[in-house]
Motif scaffolding. Structure first.
Motif, PDB file in Angstrom:
ATOM      1  N   SER A   1       1.950   9.873   4.438  1.00 20.29           N
ATOM      2  CA  SER A   1       2.936  10.864   4.831  1.00 20.29           C
ATOM      3  C   SER A   1       3.768  10.421   6.027  1.00 20.29           C
ATOM      4  CB  SER A   1       2.221  12.175   5.161  1.00 20.29           C
ATOM      5  OG  SER A   1       1.246  11.923   6.152  1.00 20.29           O
ATOM      6  N   SER A   2       3.540   9.194   6.515  1.00 18.78           N
ATOM      7  CA  SER A   2       4.214   8.785   7.742  1.00 18.78           C
ATOM      8  C   SER A   2       5.716   8.642   7.551  1.00 18.78           C
ATOM      9  CB  SER A   2       3.649   7.463   8.237  1.00 18.78           C
ATOM     10  OG  SER A   2       4.378   7.030   9.359  1.00 18.78           O
TER      11      SER A   2
ATOM     12  N   LYS B   1      -7.251  13.529   4.532  1.00 22.88           N
ATOM     13  CA  LYS B   1      -6.080  12.649   4.599  1.00 22.88           C
ATOM     14  C   LYS B   1      -6.317  11.396   3.767  1.00 22.88           C
ATOM     15  CE  LYS B   1      -2.648  13.971   7.326  1.00 22.88           C
ATOM     16  NZ  LYS B   1      -1.231  13.784   6.976  1.00 22.88           N
TER      17      LYS B   1
ATOM     18  N   PRO C   1       1.459  -0.619  12.042  1.00 17.42           N
ATOM     19  CA  PRO C   1       1.416  -0.226  10.628  1.00 17.42           C
ATOM     20  C   PRO C   1       2.717   0.333  10.064  1.00 17.42           C
ATOM     21  CG  PRO C   1       0.387   1.466  11.969  1.00 17.42           C
ATOM     22  CD  PRO C   1       0.831   0.384  12.912  1.00 17.42           C
TER      23      PRO C   1
ATOM     24  N   GLN D   1       0.825  -1.210   0.000  1.00  9.42           N
ATOM     25  CA  GLN D   1       0.000   0.000   0.000  1.00  9.42           C
ATOM     26  C   GLN D   1       0.857   1.257   0.000  1.00  9.42           C
ATOM     27  OE1 GLN D   1      -1.148   0.850   4.311  1.00  9.42           O
ATOM     28  NE2 GLN D   1      -1.390  -1.337   4.132  1.00  9.42           N
TER      29      GLN D   1
ATOM     30  N   HIS E   1      -4.131   4.134  10.281  1.00 11.94           N
ATOM     31  CA  HIS E   1      -3.346   4.270  11.503  1.00 11.94           C
ATOM     32  C   HIS E   1      -2.092   5.107  11.271  1.00 11.94           C
ATOM     33  CE1 HIS E   1      -5.231   1.746  14.615  1.00 11.94           C
ATOM     34  NE2 HIS E   1      -5.731   1.069  13.610  1.00 11.94           N
ATOM     35  N   LYS E   2      -1.585   5.030  10.050  1.00 16.54           N
ATOM     36  CA  LYS E   2      -0.336   5.730   9.748  1.00 16.54           C
ATOM     37  C   LYS E   2      -0.549   7.194   9.403  1.00 16.54           C
ATOM     38  CE  LYS E   2       2.632   3.557   6.860  1.00 16.54           C
ATOM     39  NZ  LYS E   2       3.030   2.519   5.890  1.00 16.54           N
ATOM     40  N   ASN E   3      -1.778   7.543   9.052  1.00 20.22           N
ATOM     41  CA  ASN E   3      -1.998   8.879   8.518  1.00 20.22           C
ATOM     42  C   ASN E   3      -3.096   9.640   9.253  1.00 20.22           C
ATOM     43  OD1 ASN E   3      -0.199   9.053   5.948  1.00 20.22           O
ATOM     44  ND2 ASN E   3      -1.099   7.009   5.930  1.00 20.22           N
ATOM     45  N   ASN E   4      -2.924   9.782  10.548  1.00 22.84           N
ATOM     46  CA  ASN E   4      -3.875  10.505  11.391  1.00 22.84           C
ATOM     47  C   ASN E   4      -5.223   9.784  11.447  1.00 22.84           C
ATOM     48  OD1 ASN E   4      -5.410  12.237  12.873  1.00 22.84           O
ATOM     49  ND2 ASN E   4      -4.755  14.089  11.803  1.00 22.84           N
ATOM     50  N   LEU E   5      -5.282   8.836  12.325  1.00 16.66           N
ATOM     51  CA  LEU E   5      -6.430   7.937  12.444  1.00 16.66           C
ATOM     52  C   LEU E   5      -7.771   8.666  12.531  1.00 16.66           C
ATOM     53  CD1 LEU E   5      -7.378   5.007  12.831  1.00 16.66           C
ATOM     54  CD2 LEU E   5      -6.979   5.278  15.273  1.00 16.66           C
TER      55      LEU E   5
ATOM     56  N   ASP F   1       5.164  10.972  14.116  1.00 18.67           N
ATOM     57  CA  ASP F   1       4.208  11.807  13.388  1.00 18.67           C
ATOM     58  C   ASP F   1       3.304  12.639  14.308  1.00 18.67           C
ATOM     59  OD1 ASP F   1       5.193  10.728  11.081  1.00 18.67           O
ATOM     60  OD2 ASP F   1       3.638   9.205  10.893  1.00 18.67           O
TER      61      ASP F   1
ATOM     62  N   ILE G   1       4.547   5.714  15.251  1.00 16.45           N
ATOM     63  CA  ILE G   1       3.818   6.804  14.605  1.00 16.45           C
ATOM     64  C   ILE G   1       3.466   7.922  15.589  1.00 16.45           C
ATOM     65  CG2 ILE G   1       1.481   7.288  13.756  1.00 16.45           C
ATOM     66  CD1 ILE G   1       1.899   4.720  12.036  1.00 16.45           C
TER      67      ILE G   1
ATOM     68  N   ARG H   1      -4.240  -0.220   7.747  1.00 11.71           N
ATOM     69  CA  ARG H   1      -2.976   0.268   8.321  1.00 11.71           C
ATOM     70  C   ARG H   1      -2.688   1.683   7.857  1.00 11.71           C
ATOM     71  NH1 ARG H   1       0.446  -5.180   7.696  1.00 11.71           N
ATOM     72  NH2 ARG H   1      -0.259  -6.174   9.598  1.00 11.71           N
ATOM     73  N   TYR H   2      -3.135   1.986   6.636  1.00 14.28           N
ATOM     74  CA  TYR H   2      -2.946   3.338   6.113  1.00 14.28           C
ATOM     75  C   TYR H   2      -3.588   4.358   7.039  1.00 14.28           C
ATOM     76  CZ  TYR H   2      -2.968   7.271   2.899  1.00 14.28           C
ATOM     77  OH  TYR H   2      -2.773   8.497   2.339  1.00 14.28           O
TER      78      TYR H   2
ATOM     79  N   THR I   1       0.564  11.684  15.779  1.00 17.93           N
ATOM     80  CA  THR I   1      -0.877  11.395  15.673  1.00 17.93           C
ATOM     81  C   THR I   1      -1.183  10.102  16.420  1.00 17.93           C
ATOM     82  OG1 THR I   1      -0.607  10.141  13.623  1.00 17.93           O
ATOM     83  CG2 THR I   1      -1.071  12.485  13.407  1.00 17.93           C
ATOM     84  N   GLU I   2      -2.454   9.936  16.812  1.00 19.07           N
ATOM     85  CA  GLU I   2      -2.863   8.735  17.548  1.00 19.07           C
ATOM     86  C   GLU I   2      -2.754   7.512  16.640  1.00 19.07           C
ATOM     87  OE1 GLU I   2      -3.503   8.761  20.635  1.00 19.07           O
ATOM     88  OE2 GLU I   2      -4.665  10.531  21.253  1.00 19.07           O
ATOM     89  N   CYS I   3      -2.439   6.375  17.238  1.00 15.43           N
ATOM     90  CA  CYS I   3      -2.481   5.122  16.468  1.00 15.43           C
ATOM     91  C   CYS I   3      -3.070   4.023  17.339  1.00 15.43           C
ATOM     92  CB  CYS I   3      -1.102   4.732  15.950  1.00 15.43           C
ATOM     93  SG  CYS I   3      -1.112   3.138  15.134  1.00 15.43           S
TER      94      CYS I   3
END
Lengths: 532, 309
Positions: A337-338, B164, A494, A333, B212-216, A449, A445, B209-210, A451-453
């Motif tokens: 931006s991570s 996003k 991720p 995928q 989670h990686k990009n501002n959930l 980054d 992350i 997963r995307y 941000t929450e994960c």
């Protein structure tokens, strides 16, 4: 064919072998857990090597299949080799699909090579290195043929079926993906299979009478068989039909002699003799006269080679202290931006399946048949590449790139025929600590980054990985005593290419603590009115 | 009167008075004055409390005019519960199976041609379908369980209003079916704080997963702008109030015995958050979705029917 022909020993053998290989093969390719573990275990009860290993390592009444096989051999010869050995049946299948049926001729025995090789294999196995055994042992080869090579084909056929049904808006079947199988395992299994096929195609059961350790052991037993196949010299016209049909190439028509130690009890010769001159005969002798020399020689040779085996093995094999964690490959995928997941991790030890107790015992008992690999519903069990060192190649390990260990599942231990993975009660399994998760903040992350994960904590079945507030965000934290090393966190994380949380294997499996107050039952609500 | 008693009494009186004034300072009920719905306007949300899952649903859907309002004869319906985990119904990590069974049954009675049920699960899908009790409930109600375990079932869609998340792979059933019924279970969630309607849609996409990686939180809100489910039914019967979304044991559960139905995911999420005991504005994705205009989280502006079962 008359009724006597239909009920001949040969047809009887064929029926049993066909039923057996169908069930055996299905057990190794099935993805729906159709067969119960107890059925699979009874199916594999007679498999010589796993039964012997289990007997030697762990004992128990369930591990007596090999004794029955030896007793059967002492009675009627190597019945195992044609009716129950999956690789033997596979070779017979290969020689049957030839358009022109093969013509065999008598070959001299290669006993020196054969028993020396057996001694080397056994020597290595006793000193704890199953590598060589696993390459030539018939049950495991057959297991890997089905699990590594037939299974993907079966999956593909299933997926074609799904597509066809999809045209009729039916969801009766479902798509399956063949994940995680390393190339090294495919290549080794493919190469062995190729060799077995070529040999079977041209020379019948030459593998069984040259390389196969089970064949060699049963050969020794069949020298002493009470009933043997013999040629009735007065009936024999030296037409050589029997020798032509003998896939073990063990009928010497010049001497009118069947080398019963190499006979795989296929009974082809009985049917091919027009004179009815071949059959079982009471033949018990305290000492077979011809082979005496070989057997005396062999024990000395065996001892010698075993010693070499142990010495070379301990020299060649140093435990791998550090295993570089392979980078994740399954993520095709877009990255988005991570910027997380760029730092390498170092996994201290590999992760062995629940029920394997500890890394050394596991690798000394696993024949790499890949039954657990097929049976694992999450595909977390995969053949190893270098996790156990070069000599443990193909023995399964927990690969958290392809899945994670299902909290509610004990299937690998339930099916394992060697006891390398012992069956665990579910409650025990839920507390068995395969390893401990380690959080790598620099890859996370939330850290990188901002941000929450929380994907790791989300998947954690014991909440050993939980989220703690820090600077307006929530970070994962591992409570080691609760962690069971199931790898759910590592799988779910991720970040690519490296994970922000990964499991370090326990060389010796531990016992995790129970999460507090899990069985108090649901609490009553204090909500009596609508809060809006 | 002893001094101690006097102090106690005064304190009690003070607390009571404080509670009274606090109650008086509550926001006005707006469209739903005194907790009653306005019969002249269409209902925005129905909330039921105090009953069993099937009974609460039956009452709620009847208040909305019955399933026939949403499902027409010959239509195909897809029901999306939360079946994320290989756990039993008592642990409430998955939507209540009896509720799902009843929804399927009512869809079929309303004339649905097919009723499909699926989830892109976290644990192994067939074990989740089985141990959640949902597979059995759906099959005996006449619905069909559909796999969502491989990427082939998912088709790429664009999310035009996403900030996003601008594209996602969505299960073909969501794209092809006439009616989409979203049936989340209300739970604590370690990543998203709460999982309700909008978060449940993570189970119709493939590449999570995307997110989670990009501002959930932004991704959850973004995806909610892609498609409005026909109906959202929130199971808040057994509510996991900690250790979510998987839960560790039954002690994680509070018997809230509630159910919410709304076509507005943001409103349903806001009401469910209140039942959980959290302000909707404290859940970032609810606030973001509200600000993006996907729905309305201000419950006092909505026409709500409240039913005590």
């Amino acid at each position: 064919m008359n009724i006597v022909g239909l009920l001949s020993l040969k047809n009887f053998r064929r029926i049993i072998a066909t039923i057996y290989i169908v069930l055996f093969g299905f057990a190794f390719i099935d993805f729906s857990s159709t067969l119960s573990p107890s059925f699979i275990k009874s199916l594999l009860y007679f498999q010589f090597t796993p039964s012997l290993i289990q007997f030697l390592k762990f004992g128990g009444i369930a591990a007596t299949g090999y004794i029955i096989v030896i007793l059967l051999t002492l009675l009627f010869g190597r019945i195992y080799c044609s009716a129950l050995c999956p690789l033997g049946i596979f070779q017979d299948f290969i020689s049957r699909i030839r358009i022109k049926s093969p013509r065999y001729k008598y070959l001299k025995p290669w006993n020196w090579i054969r028993y020396t090789f057996l001694a080397v294999v056994v020597g290595f196995a006793i000193s704890g290195w199953l590598f060589l055994l696993n390459l030539v042992e018939p049950y495991s080869i057959a297991g890997r043929i089905f699990s590594d090579l037939v299974r993907p084909v079966y999956f593909w056929l299933n997926n074609v079926g799904v597509k066809i049904l999809g045209l009729f808006n039916s969801y009766a079947l479902h798509q399956v993906t063949f994940v995680g199988m390393p190339l090294s395992s495919l290549i080794i299994t493919g190469a062995i299979t190729f060799i077995v096929i070529v040999l079977a195609w041209r020379l019948g059961r030459i593998f069984c009478n040259t390389l196969c350790p089970v064949g060699a052991i049963l050969s020794i037993a069949s020298r002493y068989s009470i009933f043997k196949l013999v040629i009735n010299e007065s009936a024999c016209t030296s037409c050589k039909r029997c020798a032509r049909d003998c896939k073990a190439s063990c009928i010497d028509i010049e001497l009118k002699n069947i080398d019963f130690s190499r006979c795989v009890a296929c009974y082809n010769c009985i049917g091919s003799c027009k004179e009815g001159g071949i059959g079982y005969k009471f033949a018990w002798q305290p000492k077979p006269k011809q082979q005496e020399e070989i057997i005396v020689d062999e024990s000395r040779r065996k001892f010698f080679v075993t010693a070499i085996g142990i010495a070379s093995a301990s020299y060649l094999l140093k435990p791998l202290r550090t295993l570089a964690q392979n980078s994740s490959t399954e993520n095709s995928q877009p990255e988005g931006s991570s910027r997380a997941g760029k730092r390498k991790n170092s996994r201290k030890a590999p992760i062995t399946p629940p029920g394997s107790s500890n890394f050394p015992d596991f690798t000394k008992a696993c024949t790499a048949c890949h039954l657990c690999v097929s049976a694992c519903p999450t595909h977390v069990l995969q053949p190893s590449v270098k996790e156990y060192g070069l000599w443990g190649i193909m023995q399964p390990h927990m690969d958290f790139r392809s899945g994670f260990c299902n909290y509610e599942c004990t299937r690998c231990g339930d099916v394992c025929p060697t006891g390398a993975i012992k069956p665990l009660v579910l409650e025990t399994k839920k507390r068995t600590q395969l390893g401990i998760a380690r959080f790598h903040r620099g890859n996370c992350i939330v850290q990188v980054d901002g941000t929450e994960c929380g994907a790791c904590s989300e998947h954690c079945p014991t909440k050993a990985v939980h989220m703690v507030p820090f600077g307006g965000l929530y970070f994962p934290e591992v409570r080691n005593e609760l962690c069971i090393g199931c790898g759910a966190c590592e799988y779910a994380c991720p970040t690519t290419p490296y994970k922000a949380i990964y499991v370090n294997g326990n060389i010796e499996h531990g016992i995790a603590e129970l999460p507090e107050a899990i069985d108090e039952g649901p609490r009553k609500s204090t909500l009596e009115e609508f809060p809006f | 009167m002893k001094r101690r008693d006097f102090i106690l009494k005064s304190l009690t009186a003070g607390v009571l008075a404080g509670a009274f004034f606090k109650a008086g300072a509550l926001p006005k009920m707006g469209a739903t004055l005194n907790g009653k719905s306005n019969p002249n306007k269409p209902l925005d949300l129905v909330a039921v409390m105090g009953g069993e899952p099937v009974a609460m649903f039956t009452k709620a859907i009847a208040a909305l005019g019955g399933m026939g309002v949403y499902v027409k004869k010959g239509q195909t319906v897809v029901v999306k519960p939360n079946i994320g985990w290989d756990t039993t119904p008592e642990l409430a990590a998955n939507t209540n199976p009896e509720l799902i069974g009843e929804i399927v049954k009512q869809c079929i009675s309303a004339g649905a041609k097919e009723v499909y049920v699926f989830d892109n699960t976290c644990d192994t899908w067939d074990r989740c379908y089985n141990n959640s009790g949902i597979e059995k409930a759906v099959k005996s109600a006449g619905g069909k369980m559909v796999p969502g375990n491989t990427e082939n079932y998912y088709k790429t869609v664009t999310v035009p209003n996403g900030k996003k998340l601008t594209e996602a792979k969505v299960h073909e059933l969501i794209i092809n079916s006439d009616v989409f019924i979203n049936v989340p279970v209300l739970k604590h969630h370690s990543s998203a704080k709460l999982t309700i309607c909008m978060k449940n849609l993570m189970g119709i996409v493939w590449d999570r997963r995307y997110w989670h990686k990009n501002n959930l939180h932004q991704c959850i809100a973004d995806f909610a702008s892609w498609k409005k489910p026909t109906l959202n039914i929130v199971d808040a019967y057994r509510v996991m109030t900690r250790n979510g979304p998987r839960g560790v044991g039954q002690a994680d559960i509070v018997m809230k015995k509630a159910l919410i139905i709304s076509a507005d995911m943001v409103a349903a999420d806001a009401a469910a958050a209140k039942i959980f005991g959290t302000e909707p504005s404290e859940i970032p994705y609810i606030q973001i979705a509200h600000d993006m205009g996907i729905g309305n989280m201000n419950l006092d502006e909505l026409n709500i029917e409240r039913i005590k079962a």
